[in-house]
Design a protein around this motif. Structure first.
Motif, short mmCIF file in Angstrom:
data_model
loop_
_atom_site.label_atom_id
_atom_site.label_comp_id
_atom_site.label_asym_id
_atom_site.label_seq_id
_atom_site.Cartn_x
_atom_site.Cartn_y
_atom_site.Cartn_z
N ILE A 26 9.71 61.97 23.43
CA ILE A 26 11.11 61.58 23.29
C ILE A 26 12.02 62.80 23.44
O ILE A 26 13.06 62.75 24.10
CB ILE A 26 11.35 60.87 21.95
N LYS A 27 11.64 63.93 22.80
CA LYS A 27 12.43 65.15 22.95
C LYS A 27 12.52 65.56 24.42
O LYS A 27 13.58 65.93 24.91
CB LYS A 27 11.81 66.28 22.12
N TRP A 28 11.38 65.49 25.10
CA TRP A 28 11.32 65.85 26.52
C TRP A 28 12.22 64.93 27.34
O TRP A 28 12.97 65.36 28.22
CB TRP A 28 9.87 65.76 26.99
N GLN A 29 12.15 63.63 27.02
CA GLN A 29 12.92 62.64 27.77
C GLN A 29 14.42 62.85 27.56
O GLN A 29 15.21 62.78 28.50
CB GLN A 29 12.50 61.23 27.33
N LEU A 30 14.81 63.14 26.31
CA LEU A 30 16.24 63.32 26.01
C LEU A 30 16.77 64.61 26.63
O LEU A 30 17.91 64.66 27.12
CB LEU A 30 16.45 63.34 24.49
N GLU A 31 15.96 65.67 26.58
CA GLU A 31 16.40 66.94 27.13
C GLU A 31 16.52 66.90 28.65
O GLU A 31 17.28 67.67 29.25
CB GLU A 31 15.43 68.05 26.72
#
Length: 243
Positions: free
Chosen positions: A197-202
């Protein structure tokens, strides 16, 4: 009762006054009669302060002070003196940050206070040693702090904007994936879902460079809305509450 004689002190040429030992002596008189001069004379002679004695010399005797020097007779048995005047008020009373100067030492600090402080220091030292010998306690405190922080900063004790509120306020979105995001189920239910999720948001801002997937360069014209919906439904902090 002791009788003191004063001579050649400011506006007093000759005078006598009594002091009762062991009692509070109060002298009443109108302004300008020499009450402050008597106080200054007692202080100057008891402390043997030559500079203060010189200040008592009447103006008319300047230049012939040896013949008319200030005198105080009968003060010999006094060993020390404390003066309560305007200077005392300025130096010790009505301080900027406290009512009385050194008020802590006057009203609080005592032998019992020192004893209790030493006992507290010993207890704190014992607690410190306990934490050093049991590092798992520090980790436990961190867990509790994270739990408390999760409730947010609302005065009621719970905030919908807190991590827990975001995580469970709208249900468990890991077990119940929102409609339209089922395609991401393998990622959302993976053990590394938080990192994903962090990767997707960033990576969202790369979508504004072109209507293409940043990885395969394929068209995202029809899937961009779905990709962006992940950030609307999830954030890493909320997902952490379920992990």
């Amino acid at each position: 009762m002791m009788q003191l004689k004063i001579k050649n002190c400011n506006n007093i040429e000759n005078g006598e006054f009594d002091i009762t030992e062991g009692r509070l002596n109060i002298k009443y008189a109108i302004n300008g009669t020499g009450k402050s001069t008597i106080s200054k004379a007692i202080e100057a002679f008891v402390t043997n302060d030559q500079e203060k004695k010189n200040l008592l010399l009447p103006f008319k005797y300047y230049g012939v002070e040896e013949e008319n020097s200030p005198e105080l007779i009968g003060y010999d048995q006094f060993k020390k003196v404390s003066v309560f005047n305007e200077k005392y008020i300025e130096d010790y009373v009505y301080q900027q940050n406290e009512l009385i100067k050194n008020s802590f030492e006057i009203f609080v600090k005592s032998p019992d206070y020192d004893t209790h402080i030493k006992e507290i220091e010993k207890l704190l030292e014992s607690i410190n040693i306990t934490f050093q010998n049991h590092p798992e306690l520090e980790e436990l405190i961190k867990v509790f702090q994270q739990f408390i922080d999760g409730f947010g900063k609302a005065k009621s004790g719970y905030s919908a904007a807190g991590a827990i509120g975001k995580g469970i306020g709208k249900g468990n979105k890991l077990d119940n994936i929102p409609v339209g995001l089922e395609v991401y189920e393998p990622y959302l239910k993976n053990n590394d879902n938080v990192k994903w999720i962090k990767w997707q948001l960033e990576g969202k801002h790369y979508l504004d460079m072109a209507e293409q997937c940043p990885y395969c360069s394929g068209s995202i014209k029809e899937t961009k809305e779905t990709i962006l919906k992940v950030s609307e439904e999830y954030d890493a902090k909320a997902v952490e509450q379920f992990v």
